[in-house]
Design a protein around this motif. Structure first.
Motif: not given
Length: 306
Positions: A11-12, A17-18, A22-23, A40-43
């Motif tokens: 998996t990745r 998660h990324e 990052k933040y 942000f909902e799409q993520y």
């Protein structure tokens, strides 16, 4: 149904998660994304869907045998066994990244979100896995073989590519090298050379053909403008932005590569010359002055269960 063969689940990390990495926190990530006017909902939806499917796949695999979970970042160093069964859960690019580190092991590719991903290399959903794994264990599976490219240097290093190889500068500068192909040789200066497999011929390679056609004002290389077969026993190379000068020529800028007509490139760059494959710039071979690379069809083939 149980098996003694190891089941490798590749998996990745999701984009959510990324962003968190990052933040620092999801709150900070959400603030930044929404501050830019993006939802942000799409993520969150993408992440939730992936983890639901991941849980389903992992649960079934654990009930079927020994399971090793493997993040994409560990692919270059992980030692696969010949009888491992590899299950990839992710996008098409993850399947390609995985295949080049294998030596003929069967790959079952699962699409975690058919409504989001085209899935050219993802023929199955999580619900298909029980029947597919049973067929693999019973040796009843159908599969496609995928031709890979291989670069081998005079330093003894080698690198496989499922989609394409890039040979050129690490950054946006000119590459200097000698090229030998089909009994001819010349010095070149360009922004790099792309060598494409059949699988990769509808990606980066296709865009280069389209660009050349636009510049020429007519279709060029019409027979392969839409790609060539995944199992073709040949590759094609094309030179990006070849520059003609007193010291560099532009005759050998496109051609078919096979076992009888390999492509040989010898670096004239003091530093920052690289060879990488399938867009993974961090996993590369050195291509600085004096390094010579022979590129042709690899004896290793990818095996994708279909």
């Amino acid at each position: 149904m149980e098996t003694d063969r190891k089941l490798i689940l590749v998996t990745r990390h999701t984009r959510l998660h990324e962003l968190k990495q990052k933040y620092g926190t999801l709150g900070q990530a959400k603030f930044y994304i929404e501050h830019l006017g993006e939802s942000f909902e799409q993520y969150e939806v993408e992440d939730g869907l992936f983890h639901t499917v991941h849980k389903q796949v992992l649960s079934f695999l654990k009930a079927s045998g020994r399971v090793q979970q493997l993040d994409r970042s560990y692919l270059p160093t992980y030692k696969f066994s010949r009888d491992d069964i590899v299950v990839v859960l992710g996008q098409d690019g993850l399947v390609a990244n995985t295949l080049k580190y294998l030596t003929g092991q069967s790959v079952i590719a699962i699409n975690p979100s058919p409504q989001s991903f085209d899935g050219v290399l993802l023929p199955f959903t999580a619900g298909d896995l029980p029947l597919v794994l049973a067929d693999v264990l019973a040796k009843k599976m159908n599969f496609k073989t995928i031709t890979m490219a291989e670069a081998t240097t005079n330093l003894g290093d080698s690198l496989l590519a499922v989609n394409d190889l890039f040979v050129g500068p690490k950054s946006h500068t000119s590459a200097r090298y000698d090229v030998e192909w089909n009994g001819k040789k010349e010095s070149q200066s360009s922004s790099g050379v792309i060598i494409s497999t059949g699988l990769g011929s509808t990606g980066w390679f296709k865009s280069l053909i389209a660009g050349a056609s636009g510049i020429a004002g007519r279709p060029v290389q019409k027979k392969i403008a839409n790609g060539f077969q995944w199992d073709s026993e040949y590759l094609y190379y094309t030179v990006r932005e070849p520059f003609p000068s007193q010291q560099s020529q532009t005759d050998l800028v496109f051609g078919r590569v096979d076992q009888k007509k390999p492509l040989v490139l010898t670096s004239k760059m003091a530093e920052n010359g690289v060879i990488f494959s399938d867009g993974l710039e961090n996993d590369y071979l050195d291509f600085s002055a004096g390094v010579s690379a022979s590129i042709s069809v690899s004896k290793t083939q990818g095996v994708l269960v279909v």
